[in-house]
Design a protein around this motif. Structure first.
Motif, PDB file in Angstrom:
ATOM      1  N   LEU A  87       0.824  -1.208   0.000  1.00 48.77           N
ATOM      2  CA  LEU A  87       0.000   0.000   0.000  1.00 48.77           C
ATOM      3  C   LEU A  87       0.857   1.257   0.000  1.00 48.77           C
ATOM      4  N   GLY A  88       2.014   1.198   0.650  1.00 44.73           N
ATOM      5  CA  GLY A  88       2.905   2.353   0.653  1.00 44.73           C
ATOM      6  C   GLY A  88       3.373   2.708  -0.740  1.00 44.73           C
ATOM      7  N   LYS A  89       3.678   1.708  -1.534  1.00 42.67           N
ATOM      8  CA  LYS A  89       4.099   1.938  -2.918  1.00 42.67           C
ATOM      9  C   LYS A  89       2.936   2.458  -3.764  1.00 42.67           C
ATOM     10  N   LEU A  90       1.760   1.880  -3.580  1.00 39.50           N
ATOM     11  CA  LEU A  90       0.599   2.272  -4.374  1.00 39.50           C
ATOM     12  C   LEU A  90       0.167   3.711  -4.109  1.00 39.50           C
ATOM     13  N   PHE A  91       0.265   4.136  -2.853  1.00 39.81           N
ATOM     14  CA  PHE A  91      -0.244   5.451  -2.469  1.00 39.81           C
ATOM     15  C   PHE A  91       0.855   6.460  -2.170  1.00 39.81           C
ATOM     16  N   ASP A  92       2.056   6.206  -2.672  1.00 39.49           N
ATOM     17  CA  ASP A  92       3.199   7.079  -2.396  1.00 39.49           C
ATOM     18  C   ASP A  92       2.935   8.528  -2.788  1.00 39.49           C
ATOM     19  N   ASP A  93       2.399   8.750  -3.970  1.00 39.16           N
ATOM     20  CA  ASP A  93       2.146  10.120  -4.438  1.00 39.16           C
ATOM     21  C   ASP A  93       1.080  10.813  -3.601  1.00 39.16           C
ATOM     22  N   MET A  94       0.037  10.087  -3.230  1.00 37.61           N
ATOM     23  CA  MET A  94      -1.021  10.670  -2.405  1.00 37.61           C
ATOM     24  C   MET A  94      -0.495  11.041  -1.021  1.00 37.61           C
ATOM     25  N   ILE A  95       0.393  10.207  -0.486  1.00 36.66           N
ATOM     26  CA  ILE A  95       0.982  10.495   0.830  1.00 36.66           C
ATOM     27  C   ILE A  95       1.812  11.773   0.760  1.00 36.66           C
ATOM     28  N   ASP A  96       2.589  11.917  -0.312  1.00 31.40           N
ATOM     29  CA  ASP A  96       3.402  13.120  -0.481  1.00 31.40           C
ATOM     30  C   ASP A  96       2.534  14.371  -0.540  1.00 31.40           C
ATOM     31  N   GLN A  97       1.398  14.276  -1.216  1.00 34.06           N
ATOM     32  CA  GLN A  97       0.485  15.420  -1.294  1.00 34.06           C
ATOM     33  C   GLN A  97      -0.102  15.754   0.072  1.00 34.06           C
ATOM     34  N   ALA A  98      -0.458  14.727   0.833  1.00 36.55           N
ATOM     35  CA  ALA A  98      -1.041  14.948   2.164  1.00 36.55           C
ATOM     36  C   ALA A  98      -0.050  15.597   3.113  1.00 36.55           C
ATOM     37  N   LEU A  99       1.229  15.313   2.927  1.00 36.85           N
ATOM     38  CA  LEU A  99       2.250  15.885   3.801  1.00 36.85           C
ATOM     39  C   LEU A  99       2.365  17.395   3.644  1.00 36.85           C
ATOM     40  N   GLY A 100       1.862  17.915   2.539  1.00 36.57           N
ATOM     41  CA  GLY A 100       2.001  19.343   2.286  1.00 36.57           C
ATOM     42  C   GLY A 100       0.921  20.208   2.907  1.00 36.57           C
ATOM     43  N   ASP A 101      -0.095  19.622   3.526  1.00 35.60           N
ATOM     44  CA  ASP A 101      -1.198  20.398   4.093  1.00 35.60           C
ATOM     45  C   ASP A 101      -1.311  20.114   5.589  1.00 35.60           C
ATOM     46  N   PRO A 102      -0.866  21.031   6.443  1.00 34.46           N
ATOM     47  CA  PRO A 102      -0.827  20.754   7.888  1.00 34.46           C
ATOM     48  C   PRO A 102      -2.193  20.774   8.573  1.00 34.46           C
ATOM     49  N   ILE A 103      -3.186  21.434   7.987  1.00 38.57           N
ATOM     50  CA  ILE A 103      -4.487  21.559   8.663  1.00 38.57           C
ATOM     51  C   ILE A 103      -5.184  20.209   8.830  1.00 38.57           C
ATOM     52  N   PRO A 104      -5.341  19.399   7.772  1.00 41.48           N
ATOM     53  CA  PRO A 104      -5.948  18.078   8.002  1.00 41.48           C
ATOM     54  C   PRO A 104      -5.109  17.187   8.904  1.00 41.48           C
ATOM     55  N   ILE A 105      -3.793  17.382   8.907  1.00 42.19           N
ATOM     56  CA  ILE A 105      -2.939  16.597   9.794  1.00 42.19           C
ATOM     57  C   ILE A 105      -3.242  16.937  11.250  1.00 42.19           C
ATOM     58  N   ALA A 106      -3.445  18.225  11.542  1.00 40.98           N
ATOM     59  CA  ALA A 106      -3.800  18.640  12.899  1.00 40.98           C
ATOM     60  C   ALA A 106      -5.152  18.053  13.309  1.00 40.98           C
ATOM     61  N   ILE A 107      -6.081  18.006  12.368  1.00 36.62           N
ATOM     62  CA  ILE A 107      -7.405  17.443  12.659  1.00 36.62           C
ATOM     63  C   ILE A 107      -7.291  15.952  12.971  1.00 36.62           C
ATOM     64  N   VAL A 108      -6.504  15.236  12.179  1.00 37.15           N
ATOM     65  CA  VAL A 108      -6.290  13.806  12.425  1.00 37.15           C
ATOM     66  C   VAL A 108      -5.638  13.599  13.789  1.00 37.15           C
ATOM     67  N   LEU A 109      -4.729  14.494  14.159  1.00 38.75           N
ATOM     68  CA  LEU A 109      -4.079  14.414  15.463  1.00 38.75           C
ATOM     69  C   LEU A 109      -5.122  14.483  16.583  1.00 38.75           C
ATOM     70  N   ILE A 110      -6.075  15.392  16.450  1.00 36.82           N
ATOM     71  CA  ILE A 110      -7.133  15.552  17.457  1.00 36.82           C
ATOM     72  C   ILE A 110      -8.036  14.318  17.499  1.00 36.82           C
ATOM     73  N   VAL A 111      -8.474  13.873  16.334  1.00 35.02           N
ATOM     74  CA  VAL A 111      -9.366  12.702  16.268  1.00 35.02           C
ATOM     75  C   VAL A 111      -8.683  11.474  16.879  1.00 35.02           C
TER      76      VAL A 111
END
Length: 271
Positions: A87-111
């Protein structure tokens, strides 16, 4: 990225890699706060200093890792890491995109923090009290749980520990197996980032090792970062096992909620 910034990121990696608080989220937030440039080397550095954290587990549990008579231990780890590899190989590009946006990451941290507050209410009456009793089926299931951490902010440690508890492991055994599983998982991620992953523009990509060899200062920063992550991770692992035995996961849940809320407010205000 200068030496001081590299040391800060390495300390954060060592402290948070094995705690259920998301090391990736903390390094992203620290990079933003300290003005660390979000370039290819920084991305490579954040992944590759996991090697130091890996060695911390191997050193602390060296009897387990180098007891070659217990072949089943290696089989379980090999089977458990397969879902993350695929799954890491399949979704590598999507993971890289997610790393660029801190707001949803903060939300996931709270959840994730809210989940940790109540996790022990859902998974009661464990029946697995030592690693030897973990079946290959349970190990693979925990490996799939670990894949939830591909969403930055989730925490590989939290996902795999919760997966272990769902499979009826005690919280201590689930935490230790999470440490063991981190070794092949992060070793694969580090090797991929250095040897196989492409960086730079699409028309002139370079591999991670080529990026490191462009400048000896980059290689020095990476070596220093791994040493610091190794030392700090040893301290963090010892402390974490003691804390979950005494307090469970609620302190980490509250920490995630408070940290996530503060970071969310920060990025909504200043970005």
């Amino acid at each position: 990225m200068d030496l001081i910034q590299a040391i800060i990121l390495a300390i954060i990696e060592g402290l948070t890699e094995y705690l259920p608080v998301s090391s990736t989220a903390h390094m992203i937030f620290a990079s933003s706060y300290y003005g660390i440039q979000d370039d290819d080397f920084v991305k490579l550095f954040q992944i590759s200093i996991q090697l130091g954290a890996i060695l911390a587990v191997v050193v602390l549990y060296w009897r387990k890792f180098f007891d070659f008579s217990r072949f089943n231990f290696y089989i379980k780890l090999a089977c458990a890491v397969v879902p993350a590899l695929i799954l890491g190989k399949l979704f590598d590009d999507m993971i890289d995109q997610a790393l660029g946006d801190p707001i949803p990451i903060a939300i996931v941290l709270i959840v994730g923090g809210v989940i940790l507050l109540f996790i022990e209410n859902f998974f009661k009456n464990p029946v697995v009290f030592k690693e030897e009793d973990i079946t290959i089926k349970k190990a693979v299931t925990i490996g799939f749980w670990q894949c939830l951490a591909m969403m930055p902010g989730t925490s590989r440690s939290a996902a795999s520990i919760i997966g272990g508890m769902q499979q009826k492991l005690t919280r201590e055994v689930a935490a230790e197996f999470s440490f063991f599983l981190a070794v092949p998982t992060m070793l694969a991620a580090t090797a991929y980032s250095i040897i196989l992953k492409d960086y730079g523009p699409d028309d002139a990509p370079v591999k991670g090792y080529e990026l490191l060899m462009e400048n000896t200062d980059k290689l020095k920063l990476l070596l220093i970062g791994n040493v610091i992550a190794f030392v700090v991770a040893i301290i963090a692992i010892k402390g974490f096992i003691g804390l979950i035995k005494k307090y469970g996961f609620k302190p980490w849940g509250w920490y995630r909620i408070i940290a996530g809320t503060l970071l969310l407010a920060y990025f909504l205000t200043y970005n």
